[in-house]
Design a protein around this motif. Structure first.
Motif, PDB file in Angstrom:
ATOM      1  N   GLU A   1       0.839  -1.196   0.000  1.00 52.67           N
ATOM      2  CA  GLU A   1       0.000   0.000   0.000  1.00 52.67           C
ATOM      3  C   GLU A   1       0.878   1.253   0.000  1.00 52.67           C
ATOM      4  OE1 GLU A   1      -2.426  -0.301   3.446  1.00 52.67           O
ATOM      5  OE2 GLU A   1      -3.642  -1.963   2.683  1.00 52.67           O
ATOM      6  N   ARG A   2       0.219   2.380  -0.223  1.00 55.57           N
ATOM      7  CA  ARG A   2       0.936   3.654  -0.178  1.00 55.57           C
ATOM      8  C   ARG A   2       1.361   3.958   1.249  1.00 55.57           C
ATOM      9  NH1 ARG A   2      -1.319   8.716  -1.519  1.00 55.57           N
ATOM     10  NH2 ARG A   2       0.858   9.357  -1.346  1.00 55.57           N
ATOM     11  N   LEU A   3       2.502   4.600   1.370  1.00 52.01           N
ATOM     12  CA  LEU A   3       2.962   5.019   2.689  1.00 52.01           C
ATOM     13  C   LEU A   3       2.064   6.125   3.223  1.00 52.01           C
ATOM     14  CD1 LEU A   3       6.841   5.232   2.098  1.00 52.01           C
ATOM     15  CD2 LEU A   3       5.539   3.332   3.082  1.00 52.01           C
ATOM     16  N   LYS A   4       1.916   6.170   4.522  1.00 54.13           N
ATOM     17  CA  LYS A   4       1.135   7.226   5.161  1.00 54.13           C
ATOM     18  C   LYS A   4       2.084   8.270   5.725  1.00 54.13           C
ATOM     19  CE  LYS A   4      -2.725   4.205   6.429  1.00 54.13           C
ATOM     20  NZ  LYS A   4      -3.555   3.674   7.548  1.00 54.13           N
ATOM     21  N   ILE A   5       1.854   9.517   5.344  1.00 54.42           N
ATOM     22  CA  ILE A   5       2.752  10.592   5.746  1.00 54.42           C
ATOM     23  C   ILE A   5       2.764  10.790   7.258  1.00 54.42           C
ATOM     24  CG2 ILE A   5       1.073  12.475   5.569  1.00 54.42           C
ATOM     25  CD1 ILE A   5       3.287  14.155   4.236  1.00 54.42           C
ATOM     26  N   THR A   6       1.724  10.301   7.930  1.00 52.59           N
ATOM     27  CA  THR A   6       1.638  10.460   9.386  1.00 52.59           C
ATOM     28  C   THR A   6       2.420   9.386  10.143  1.00 52.59           C
ATOM     29  OG1 THR A   6      -0.440   9.216   9.334  1.00 52.59           O
ATOM     30  CG2 THR A   6      -0.589  11.627   9.299  1.00 52.59           C
ATOM     31  N   ASP A   7       2.882   8.357   9.445  1.00 55.38           N
ATOM     32  CA  ASP A   7       3.631   7.291  10.121  1.00 55.38           C
ATOM     33  C   ASP A   7       4.990   7.799  10.593  1.00 55.38           C
ATOM     34  OD1 ASP A   7       1.570   5.579   9.675  1.00 55.38           O
ATOM     35  OD2 ASP A   7       2.531   4.498   8.010  1.00 55.38           O
ATOM     36  N   ASP A   8       5.447   7.281  11.726  1.00 55.74           N
ATOM     37  CA  ASP A   8       6.737   7.699  12.272  1.00 55.74           C
ATOM     38  C   ASP A   8       7.891   7.331  11.351  1.00 55.74           C
ATOM     39  OD1 ASP A   8       5.470   8.710  14.496  1.00 55.74           O
ATOM     40  OD2 ASP A   8       5.763   6.896  15.710  1.00 55.74           O
ATOM     41  N   THR A   9       7.724   6.265  10.592  1.00 54.60           N
ATOM     42  CA  THR A   9       8.811   5.798   9.722  1.00 54.60           C
ATOM     43  C   THR A   9       8.668   6.300   8.285  1.00 54.60           C
ATOM     44  OG1 THR A   9       7.586   3.762   9.202  1.00 54.60           O
ATOM     45  CG2 THR A   9       9.099   3.710  11.102  1.00 54.60           C
ATOM     46  N   PHE A  10       7.742   7.238   8.063  1.00 56.45           N
ATOM     47  CA  PHE A  10       7.479   7.674   6.684  1.00 56.45           C
ATOM     48  C   PHE A  10       8.741   8.193   6.005  1.00 56.45           C
ATOM     49  CE2 PHE A  10       6.712  11.138   3.686  1.00 56.45           C
ATOM     50  CZ  PHE A  10       5.943  10.487   2.730  1.00 56.45           C
ATOM     51  N   LEU A  11       9.519   9.027   6.688  1.00 59.81           N
ATOM     52  CA  LEU A  11      10.670   9.668   6.058  1.00 59.81           C
ATOM     53  C   LEU A  11      11.674   8.629   5.558  1.00 59.81           C
ATOM     54  CD1 LEU A  11      11.905  12.380   5.318  1.00 59.81           C
ATOM     55  CD2 LEU A  11      13.030  12.423   7.555  1.00 59.81           C
TER      56      LEU A  11
ATOM     57  N   ASN B   1      19.898  10.301  10.879  1.00 57.99           N
ATOM     58  CA  ASN B   1      19.823   8.837  10.829  1.00 57.99           C
ATOM     59  C   ASN B   1      18.789   8.355   9.819  1.00 57.99           C
ATOM     60  OD1 ASN B   1      21.828   8.451  12.730  1.00 57.99           O
ATOM     61  ND2 ASN B   1      20.402   8.435  14.466  1.00 57.99           N
ATOM     62  N   GLU B   2      17.706   9.123   9.664  1.00 59.07           N
ATOM     63  CA  GLU B   2      16.676   8.757   8.692  1.00 59.07           C
ATOM     64  C   GLU B   2      17.055   9.201   7.283  1.00 59.07           C
ATOM     65  OE1 GLU B   2      12.516   9.558  10.586  1.00 59.07           O
ATOM     66  OE2 GLU B   2      13.941  10.978  11.468  1.00 59.07           O
ATOM     67  N   LEU B   3      17.722  10.343   7.193  1.00 56.19           N
ATOM     68  CA  LEU B   3      18.007  10.930   5.890  1.00 56.19           C
ATOM     69  C   LEU B   3      19.150  10.243   5.158  1.00 56.19           C
ATOM     70  CD1 LEU B   3      17.781  14.738   6.788  1.00 56.19           C
ATOM     71  CD2 LEU B   3      16.137  13.434   5.433  1.00 56.19           C
ATOM     72  N   MET B   4      20.202   9.930   5.884  1.00 60.88           N
ATOM     73  CA  MET B   4      21.428   9.519   5.221  1.00 60.88           C
ATOM     74  C   MET B   4      21.399   8.049   4.836  1.00 60.88           C
ATOM     75  SD  MET B   4      22.826  12.346   4.944  1.00 60.88           S
ATOM     76  CE  MET B   4      24.293  11.795   4.094  1.00 60.88           C
TER      77      MET B   4
END
Length: 539
Positions: free
Chosen positions: A449-459, A498-501
């Protein structure tokens, strides 16, 4: 336009823009020029670059002139009528060329420069439109040759053609026809390149080149009703507002008669105004004209409508995210218009974002307890060294030449400052990622399914789905930190490293070395590009 010997100098002579336009050959506007022999030889006082024969041309009365001019215009192909310029990016530069004689239109030009164009910039910036006004009152040094004077004017119009397809053209008309150069004073290249029309003033040639020949829908002609001015004007100033030469008088009157035959009523406006004494506040006595409110309003209204019609995609209903992006892009266009080429620094930036790091020096953190993240790039330097201009030009280059090679997110705090820039940047990045995933039908391999922008792991999940590298550029993050007490490690992008790189994420951050942001950077493994001040040779 006035004769070059009477022009005033305010700014240095601008560089000429050489644009070769592929106009087809046209029949001459007058009979073929023929040489006259005197004492068995050709007499010519002209230099080698000018016409090297003495010429005799038939004298035209005004009716014959305008008949020939209409034939000339009718013979043109409308090759540029549907051409909206060579700009490929969503944001656009709009050049507005103002054409008039000079001694009689100082007041109107001041209204355009100080009122109309600033209001237009405020109106257009949210739509991603950058306004550049081309007012050549001060662009031609008083010692310019005839050739330099003409090329300065007409090549500026060529530049308008290049950027916008049809120039946004303001023509001001009253009771002066302007300087009429003699045909044998004109270099051959100007006669042929611009298909010069004998007995035309330079101002009229600007009208012909910028508006008449292509039936320019972006041209607007404002015609002054001058009775109130001329009847009250001191005698010593009347020659500045009205031609003494009978032929010139008849030509300017006929121009007013002919404009409605060439352009529809909505492109012509007659306005009234009045003489209000002399003004010496600028250090030079000038005639003061008031009552120009209607002139101001009509000029602004026409330009807004013309720009909206010419670039409709910039004015469609867009989200706040798109509006913010357009404002940022317009800021970059304004910021980088005086960019000085820095090939070594550009090469360094491209090596970083393409993963070619073998020649880049890696700086380890001073704090050994810092997380072991993918290195980002710090662009450091003093205030005024050109960090924002360099990164701005780099961003525009990426957008133009590598549009689908990177997922580009950038933020320049000088372009759109927010009190909570960290939260705004993080939110904007998530929104842009969400939009990209939706447009490309990218779904989670775990859930289908599509990711939910509200999820903590979305980024982190969204970045993992990107098929192209993520490039983040942040400039001016230390703006406003006057007390040097910001906790940058709690702000974007440091709070989310940590999420970005990932192995295909590249982050570039600019900063000054004397601010606290630099201390935060030193706590992370990174590459550094130290920007040096420009030398005199580079300027």
């Amino acid at each position: 336009m006035s004769h070059p010997s009477k022009s005033q100098q305010r700014f240095p002579f601008r560089a000429l823009v050489h644009v070769q336009r592929n106009y087809r050959k046209l029949p001459p506007i007058t009979q073929t020029i023929r040489p006259i022999e005197e004492n068995g030889s050709l007499q010519s006082p002209l230099s080698i670059i000018n016409v090297d024969i003495k010429c005799e041309t038939p004298q035209l009365n005004e009716n014959n002139f305008w008949d020939k001019l209409h034939e000339h215009i009718a013979s043109q192909t409308l090759e540029y009528n549907n051409d909206h310029g060579n700009q490929k990016t969503p944001n656009k530069i709009v050049r507005i060329f103002v054409s008039s004689t000079f001694t009689d239109f100082f007041n109107e030009r001041e209204v355009l420069i100080k009122k109309v164009f600033p209001a237009l910039r405020d109106e257009m910036e949210p739509a991603g439109i950058q306004i550049i006004d081309c007012d050549l009152r001060w662009g031609v040094p008083k010692d310019s040759t005839t050739e330099q004077t003409i090329l300065t004017c007409l090549e500026e119009l060529d530049r308008c053609f290049e950027d916008n397809g049809q120039p946004f053209f303001i023509g001001l008309v009253s009771d002066k026809y302007g300087w009429v150069p003699k045909l044998n004073e004109l270099p051959k290249n100007i006669i042929e390149r611009y298909r010069w029309i004998d007995e035309a003033s330079i101002t009229l040639m600007e009208f012909i080149h910028g508006a008449f020949r292509t039936h320019n829908p972006n041209a607007f002609f404002l015609i002054r009703k001058s009775e109130n001015i001329l009847s009250n004007l001191p005698d010593k100033y009347k020659d500045k507002f009205r031609d003494k030469d009978e032929f010139n008088q008849s030509q300017i009157q006929e121009l007013k008669n002919q404009l409605p035959k060439i352009f529809p009523p909505e492109q012509i406006f007659h306005y009234d105004c009045f003489y209000n004494g002399l003004d010496s506040s600028t250090g030079r006595e000038r005639v003061k004209i008031d009552g120009l409110h209607e002139f101001e309003e009509q000029a602004r209204k026409f330009l807004i409508q013309a720009i909206q019609k010419w670039y409709p995609a910039n004015f469609t209903n867009t989200s706040s995210l798109d509006t913010e992006q357009k404002q940022m892009n317009t800021f970059l266009l304004n910021k980088t218009q005086y960019f000085v080429d820095r090939p070594n620094e550009f090469s360094f930036l491209f090596k970083y974002i393409t993963g070619d790091h073998k020649d880049l020096t890696l700086i380890s953190p001073t704090d050994t307890t810092s997380e072991n993240a993918q290195p980002f790039l710090a662009l450091t330097g003093r205030s005024g060294d050109g960090k924002s201009i360099l990164l701005g030009k780099f961003v525009l280059n990426i957008e133009e030449k590598f549009q689908n090679k990177f997922f580009l997110f950038y933020y320049f705090l000088d372009g759109a400052f927010h009190a909570n820039a960290s939260h705004f940047m993080l939110t904007s990045l998530k929104q842009k990622l969400d939009k990209y995933l939706e447009e490309n039908n990218l779904i989670s391999p775990k859930t289908g399914e599509r990711l939910k922008i509200t999820d903590d792991t979305f980024l982190s999940d969204a970045i993992g789905l990107l098929p192209i590298p993520l490039l983040i550029i942040v400039d001016g993050l230390d703006k406003g930190d006057i007390h040097h007490n910001r906790k940058y490690k709690e702000e974007f992008p440091f709070s989310n490293l940590n999420e970005l790189m990932t192995d295909h994420t590249y982050i570039i951050i600019s900063c000054e070395t004397n601010l606290k942001l630099y201390e935060t950077i030193l706590n992370h493994i990174h590459y550094n590009l130290q920007l040096q001040p420009l030398t005199i040779e580079q300027l």
